[in-house]
Design a protein around this motif. Structure first.
Motif: not given
Length: 217
Positions: A11-12, A47-48, A57-61, A69-72
């Motif tokens: 996620l960026i 983590p972001l 940026q962050g990385v998710y499973p 995460a993006a909406l929150r």
């Protein structure tokens, strides 16, 4: 059949028109607080974190966690600034642990996605689109999930971007698990007024869309 091991999702995010802010220091603090809150609430591999300029940026499973995460993060930051997001699924590589330099197909796909969002923002009809998802080259998508997710994100983004400041706060509270009575007390309005906004502004629809999207593997 053996279970297919899915690649992680990068996620960026970045702040829209951040240079126009009259309080850059305050904006930076708000971004860091929003990212910390999101990290506490959403499962992640990395983590972001703020990287350079107004980007994070962050990385998710899995895809659902990245979409969560993006909406929150966007909803928490809306009182201060709007943000846009690119999500990419694929493999990742760390080139420099000390400086946090990342590379790999997932990062390229996420970058492609956020560039697509920026390009769409130039068209008035698509100005509310703030999130996009792309698959890295070689990633399988036999069910056409990527297209379906992008379609859902277009609708979700338009609804979120059309909310008033108060309805945005109500959406944040609902995402955090607050009851309508608790939200009414916080806003100084009646529970029936909260209920009316939940229906009229489509908050229940946004939440339902969000609940479905965050189950994606």
């Amino acid at each position: 059949m053996p279970e297919v091991q899915l690649s992680p999702v990068v996620l960026i995010g970045d702040v829209v028109a951040s240079r126009a802010s009259t309080d850059r220091r305050g904006l930076h603090r708000a971004v860091e607080a929003a990212l910390a809150d999101t990290n506490d609430r959403v499962e992640h591999l990395e983590p972001l974190e703020v990287t350079v300029g107004d980007e994070f940026q962050g990385v998710y499973p899995h895809l659902g966690a990245a979409l969560d995460a993006a909406l929150r993060a966007r909803v928490v930051l809306l009182p201060h600034a709007d943000t846009r997001y690119g999500l990419g699924r694929g493999t990742t590589t760390t080139l420099d642990e000390v400086r946090g330099i990342k590379d790999g197909p997932a990062w390229w796909a996420a970058r492609e996605a956020i560039v697509a969002v920026e390009d769409q923002a130039q068209r008035a009809a698509l100005g509310q689109v703030h999130t996009a998802y792309r698959l890295a080259e070689g990633e399988r998508d036999e069910m056409g999930t990527a297209v379906a997710v992008d379609a859902a994100l277009h609708c979700q983004d338009h609804m979120v971007g059309s909310l008033s400041a108060r309805s945005g706060r109500l959406l944040r509270g609902l995402l955090e698990g607050m009851t309508q009575r608790e939200l009414a007390e916080a806003e100084g309005i009646s529970p029936s007024a909260v209920s009316q906004r939940v229906r009229a502004d489509g908050l229940a629809v946004i939440l339902r869309c969000h609940d479905l999207l965050r189950t994606l593997p």
